[in-house]
Scaffold this motif. Structure first.
Motif, PDB file in Angstrom:
ATOM      1  N   SER A  48       0.807  -1.223   0.000  1.00  0.00           N
ATOM      2  CA  SER A  48       0.000   0.000   0.000  1.00  0.00           C
ATOM      3  C   SER A  48       0.839   1.272   0.000  1.00  0.00           C
ATOM      4  CB  SER A  48      -0.934   0.022   1.213  1.00  0.00           C
ATOM      5  OG  SER A  48      -0.193   0.092   2.410  1.00  0.00           O
ATOM      6  N   GLU A  49       2.141   1.143   0.192  1.00  0.00           N
ATOM      7  CA  GLU A  49       3.023   2.305   0.145  1.00  0.00           C
ATOM      8  C   GLU A  49       4.173   2.031  -0.823  1.00  0.00           C
ATOM      9  OE1 GLU A  49       4.376   3.411   4.008  1.00  0.00           O
ATOM     10  OE2 GLU A  49       2.373   3.765   4.805  1.00  0.00           O
ATOM     11  N   GLY A  50       4.629   3.111  -1.467  1.00  0.00           N
ATOM     12  CA  GLY A  50       5.777   2.993  -2.362  1.00  0.00           C
ATOM     13  C   GLY A  50       5.410   3.192  -3.815  1.00  0.00           C
ATOM     14  N   LEU A  51       6.262   3.924  -4.529  1.00  0.00           N
ATOM     15  CA  LEU A  51       6.048   4.211  -5.951  1.00  0.00           C
ATOM     16  C   LEU A  51       7.157   3.653  -6.848  1.00  0.00           C
ATOM     17  CD1 LEU A  51       4.964   7.968  -5.708  1.00  0.00           C
ATOM     18  CD2 LEU A  51       3.463   5.996  -6.106  1.00  0.00           C
ATOM     19  N   PHE A  52       8.239   3.157  -6.250  1.00  0.00           N
ATOM     20  CA  PHE A  52       9.403   2.738  -7.031  1.00  0.00           C
ATOM     21  C   PHE A  52       9.801   1.348  -6.539  1.00  0.00           C
ATOM     22  CE2 PHE A  52      13.938   4.228  -8.411  1.00  0.00           C
ATOM     23  CZ  PHE A  52      13.767   3.587  -9.625  1.00  0.00           C
ATOM     24  N   TRP A  53       9.720   0.349  -7.425  1.00  0.00           N
ATOM     25  CA  TRP A  53       9.906  -1.032  -7.029  1.00  0.00           C
ATOM     26  C   TRP A  53      10.763  -1.793  -8.041  1.00  0.00           C
ATOM     27  CZ3 TRP A  53       7.583  -3.020  -2.533  1.00  0.00           C
ATOM     28  CH2 TRP A  53       6.679  -2.165  -1.915  1.00  0.00           C
ATOM     29  N   GLY A  58      15.065 -15.076 -11.394  1.00  0.00           N
ATOM     30  CA  GLY A  58      16.140 -15.584 -12.225  1.00  0.00           C
ATOM     31  C   GLY A  58      16.955 -14.448 -12.788  1.00  0.00           C
ATOM     32  N   ASP A  59      17.151 -14.446 -14.101  1.00  0.00           N
ATOM     33  CA  ASP A  59      17.931 -13.404 -14.763  1.00  0.00           C
ATOM     34  C   ASP A  59      17.079 -12.213 -15.191  1.00  0.00           C
ATOM     35  OD1 ASP A  59      20.241 -14.919 -14.521  1.00  0.00           O
ATOM     36  OD2 ASP A  59      19.932 -15.934 -16.442  1.00  0.00           O
ATOM     37  N   ARG A  60      15.796 -12.273 -14.961  1.00  0.00           N
ATOM     38  CA  ARG A  60      14.908 -11.208 -15.420  1.00  0.00           C
ATOM     39  C   ARG A  60      14.661 -10.185 -14.320  1.00  0.00           C
ATOM     40  NH1 ARG A  60       9.641 -12.344 -18.366  1.00  0.00           N
ATOM     41  NH2 ARG A  60      10.151 -10.247 -19.102  1.00  0.00           N
ATOM     42  N   ARG A  61      14.435  -8.945 -14.750  1.00  0.00           N
ATOM     43  CA  ARG A  61      14.208  -7.852 -13.803  1.00  0.00           C
ATOM     44  C   ARG A  61      13.156  -6.904 -14.368  1.00  0.00           C
ATOM     45  NH1 ARG A  61      18.465  -3.303 -12.401  1.00  0.00           N
ATOM     46  NH2 ARG A  61      19.578  -4.353 -14.071  1.00  0.00           N
ATOM     47  N   ILE A  62      12.253  -6.467 -13.492  1.00  0.00           N
ATOM     48  CA  ILE A  62      11.248  -5.467 -13.863  1.00  0.00           C
ATOM     49  C   ILE A  62      11.341  -4.327 -12.863  1.00  0.00           C
ATOM     50  CG2 ILE A  62       8.815  -4.964 -14.271  1.00  0.00           C
ATOM     51  CD1 ILE A  62       8.351  -7.959 -14.660  1.00  0.00           C
ATOM     52  N   THR A  63      11.628  -3.135 -13.337  1.00  0.00           N
ATOM     53  CA  THR A  63      11.604  -1.935 -12.509  1.00  0.00           C
ATOM     54  C   THR A  63      10.248  -1.270 -12.717  1.00  0.00           C
ATOM     55  OG1 THR A  63      13.997  -1.627 -12.763  1.00  0.00           O
ATOM     56  CG2 THR A  63      12.713   0.270 -12.010  1.00  0.00           C
ATOM     57  N   LEU A  64       9.505  -1.073 -11.638  1.00  0.00           N
ATOM     58  CA  LEU A  64       8.154  -0.521 -11.720  1.00  0.00           C
ATOM     59  C   LEU A  64       8.105   0.872 -11.110  1.00  0.00           C
ATOM     60  CD1 LEU A  64       7.830  -3.794 -10.641  1.00  0.00           C
ATOM     61  CD2 LEU A  64       5.551  -3.287 -11.539  1.00  0.00           C
ATOM     62  N   ASP A  90      16.185  -2.776 -21.092  1.00  0.00           N
ATOM     63  CA  ASP A  90      16.136  -3.179 -22.500  1.00  0.00           C
ATOM     64  C   ASP A  90      14.857  -2.699 -23.174  1.00  0.00           C
ATOM     65  OD1 ASP A  90      18.520  -4.802 -22.142  1.00  0.00           O
ATOM     66  OD2 ASP A  90      17.218  -6.250 -21.134  1.00  0.00           O
ATOM     67  N   LEU A  91      13.822  -2.426 -22.373  1.00  0.00           N
ATOM     68  CA  LEU A  91      12.522  -2.068 -22.930  1.00  0.00           C
ATOM     69  C   LEU A  91      11.740  -1.261 -21.911  1.00  0.00           C
ATOM     70  CD1 LEU A  91      10.303  -2.478 -25.166  1.00  0.00           C
ATOM     71  CD2 LEU A  91       9.572  -4.503 -23.860  1.00  0.00           C
ATOM     72  N   LEU A  92      11.071  -0.202 -22.381  1.00  0.00           N
ATOM     73  CA  LEU A  92      10.142   0.574 -21.566  1.00  0.00           C
ATOM     74  C   LEU A  92       8.725   0.168 -21.947  1.00  0.00           C
ATOM     75  CD1 LEU A  92       9.211   2.921 -19.706  1.00  0.00           C
ATOM     76  CD2 LEU A  92       9.465   4.442 -21.689  1.00  0.00           C
ATOM     77  N   MET A  93       7.888  -0.145 -20.939  1.00  0.00           N
ATOM     78  CA  MET A  93       6.489  -0.452 -21.193  1.00  0.00           C
ATOM     79  C   MET A  93       5.630   0.556 -20.442  1.00  0.00           C
ATOM     80  SD  MET A  93       6.420  -4.638 -21.234  1.00  0.00           S
ATOM     81  CE  MET A  93       5.048  -4.664 -22.392  1.00  0.00           C
ATOM     82  N   VAL A  94       4.700   1.167 -21.163  1.00  0.00           N
ATOM     83  CA  VAL A  94       3.802   2.176 -20.600  1.00  0.00           C
ATOM     84  C   VAL A  94       2.374   1.831 -21.001  1.00  0.00           C
ATOM     85  CG1 VAL A  94       5.525   4.022 -20.569  1.00  0.00           C
ATOM     86  CG2 VAL A  94       4.145   3.649 -22.625  1.00  0.00           C
ATOM     87  N   GLU A  95       1.422   2.528 -20.386  1.00  0.00           N
ATOM     88  CA  GLU A  95       0.027   2.237 -20.703  1.00  0.00           C
ATOM     89  C   GLU A  95      -0.274   2.505 -22.172  1.00  0.00           C
ATOM     90  OE1 GLU A  95      -2.928   3.501 -17.761  1.00  0.00           O
ATOM     91  OE2 GLU A  95      -1.262   3.970 -16.411  1.00  0.00           O
ATOM     92  N   VAL A  96       0.240   3.590 -22.699  1.00  0.00           N
ATOM     93  CA  VAL A  96       0.029   3.882 -24.110  1.00  0.00           C
ATOM     94  C   VAL A  96       1.214   4.695 -24.617  1.00  0.00           C
ATOM     95  CG1 VAL A  96      -1.343   5.944 -23.553  1.00  0.00           C
ATOM     96  CG2 VAL A  96      -1.566   4.865 -25.814  1.00  0.00           C
ATOM     97  N   THR A  97       1.777   4.297 -25.730  1.00  0.00           N
ATOM     98  CA  THR A  97       2.887   5.026 -26.336  1.00  0.00           C
ATOM     99  C   THR A  97       2.348   6.170 -27.195  1.00  0.00           C
ATOM    100  OG1 THR A  97       2.896   3.600 -28.290  1.00  0.00           O
ATOM    101  CG2 THR A  97       4.303   2.942 -26.418  1.00  0.00           C
ATOM    102  N   ALA A 300       6.237   1.762 -16.450  1.00  0.00           N
ATOM    103  CA  ALA A 300       5.710   2.995 -15.862  1.00  0.00           C
ATOM    104  C   ALA A 300       4.205   3.027 -16.090  1.00  0.00           C
ATOM    105  CB  ALA A 300       6.377   4.222 -16.486  1.00  0.00           C
ATOM    106  N   ALA A 301       3.439   3.018 -14.997  1.00  0.00           N
ATOM    107  CA  ALA A 301       1.983   3.002 -15.105  1.00  0.00           C
ATOM    108  C   ALA A 301       1.390   3.761 -13.924  1.00  0.00           C
ATOM    109  CB  ALA A 301       1.458   1.558 -15.131  1.00  0.00           C
ATOM    110  N   GLY A 302       0.122   4.148 -14.055  1.00  0.00           N
ATOM    111  CA  GLY A 302      -0.566   4.879 -13.004  1.00  0.00           C
ATOM    112  C   GLY A 302      -0.398   4.199 -11.657  1.00  0.00           C
ATOM    113  N   ALA A 303      -0.150   4.985 -10.621  1.00  0.00           N
ATOM    114  CA  ALA A 303       0.274   4.455  -9.332  1.00  0.00           C
ATOM    115  C   ALA A 303      -0.735   3.512  -8.693  1.00  0.00           C
ATOM    116  CB  ALA A 303       0.588   5.613  -8.375  1.00  0.00           C
TER     117      ALA A 303
END
Length: 328
Positions: A48-53, A58-64, A90-97, A300-303
């Motif tokens: 319920s708290e935090g905006l940066f995760w 394994g070898d994969r990583r997702i920064t949120l 390697d890739l940025l994913m957003v709600e809409v480009t 990067a998506a709505g909090a």
């Protein structure tokens, strides 16, 4: 039924600039019992708290990054904290480009009937004179002329009114939120970007509501503008305190004060809206993330997509990802 007046919150925060939307906060007028209930609701929400995760498996990583969709000067240092991830991902994913946004604009230009009444009675012919007058004043306060509001479909006008007048200056000036700031920085760094979903997804959620429900929500949208502004100020406070769960809980109590809306109906609508706009999309996004081959994704998506049992963070944890909070 969907509670369209909550869309400013649910986009999280299709919120305004603090330099413009300031003044009294709804959080300051809550009773002690309401504060305790909201705090308990937030505390019960996972993550319920935090905006940066960061999530690793394994070898994969997702920064949120939990974003706000409109500009605020306090977003600049937050962007600075995200820049290392922009350089490493390697890739940025957003709600809409921007490309998806352009496709949306083209589609709406080709078929205005998606959002406008092109035949049959317009809104002033379907509403009481008093209700329509209130809606016209609300639309004008958001720089939308009455003749244009009259042609909008009910859900689209309600969506337009979800942003309080105090937010319109920055929106009209083209000052955009953390999503676009990250997109611009990614473009400069040569980081490719993809949309988490097709542009039609959210519009389909809005427009799929039965016509009578759309009209009811439009009548509610003509409610007190000062309550909406105070709610946005409270939302901003929670966002920059990184208290996403509290933003959700406080907004529930603000909804209880909407004229013509019972407490029971507000709770029902809250849950259905969350399922439509947050939970269903979160589950689809997780599937998309699992299918993506990029080793390090910056998302990067709505909090409000982050917290809760059906939030992105808990869904990742349940799928075997190690989820850890990062400081902004």
């Amino acid at each position: 039924m969907r509670l369209f007046p909550l869309l400013g919150l649910l986009g999280l925060l299709a919120g305004p600039a603090a330099a413009v939307c300031d003044g009294p906060s709804f959080a300051d007028e809550m009773t002690e019992a309401e504060r305790q209930a909201a705090a308990a609701e937030a505390e019960a929400m996972p993550y319920s708290e935090g905006l940066f995760w960061e999530a690793t498996r394994g070898d994969r990583r997702i920064t949120l990054v939990g974003t706000m969709h409109a500009w605020d000067p306090r977003l600049t240092p937050m962007l600075d904290s995200v820049r290392p991830a922009i350089e490493e991902a390697d890739l940025l994913m957003v709600e809409v480009t921007p490309e998806e946004e352009a496709r949306m604009q083209e589609a709406l230009a080709e078929d205005p009937s998606r959002i406008l009444v092109t035949e049959g009675p317009t809104l002033p012919e379907r509403l009481s004179e008093e209700t329509w007058h209130s809606l016209v004043e609300a639309a004008r306060a958001r720089q939308v002329p009455g003749f244009m509001a009259a042609r909008m479909k009910p859900w689209y006008l309600t969506l337009t009114l979800a942003t309080p007048p105090c937010a319109m200056t920055d929106l009209m000036a083209g000052r955009e939120g953390l999503d676009r700031m990250i997109l611009d920085a990614a473009e400069e760094a040569g980081l490719p970007a993809e949309s988490l979903e097709p542009w039609e997804t959210v519009l389909d959620v809005f427009s799929s509501a039965p016509e009578d429900e759309q009209m009811e929500m439009l009548r509610l949208a003509a409610g007190p503008p000062d309550l909406q502004t105070r709610g946005f100020v409270a939302m901003l406070e929670s966002y920059f305190a990184e208290e996403t769960g509290r933003a959700w809980a406080d907004s529930r109590f603000a909804a209880y004060r909407t004229p013509g809306l019972s407490r029971e109906r507000a709770d029902e609508i809250f849950e259905l809206t969350a399922e439509d706009l947050l939970h269903t999309r979160n589950r689809a996004w997780i599937a998309r993330l699992e299918e993506t081959e990029a080793e390090h994704i910056l998302l990067a998506a709505g909090a409000l997509h982050l917290p809760g049992k059906q939030g992105l963070l808990n869904l990742l944890a349940e799928s075997g990802w190690l989820v850890e909070r990062r400081p902004f």
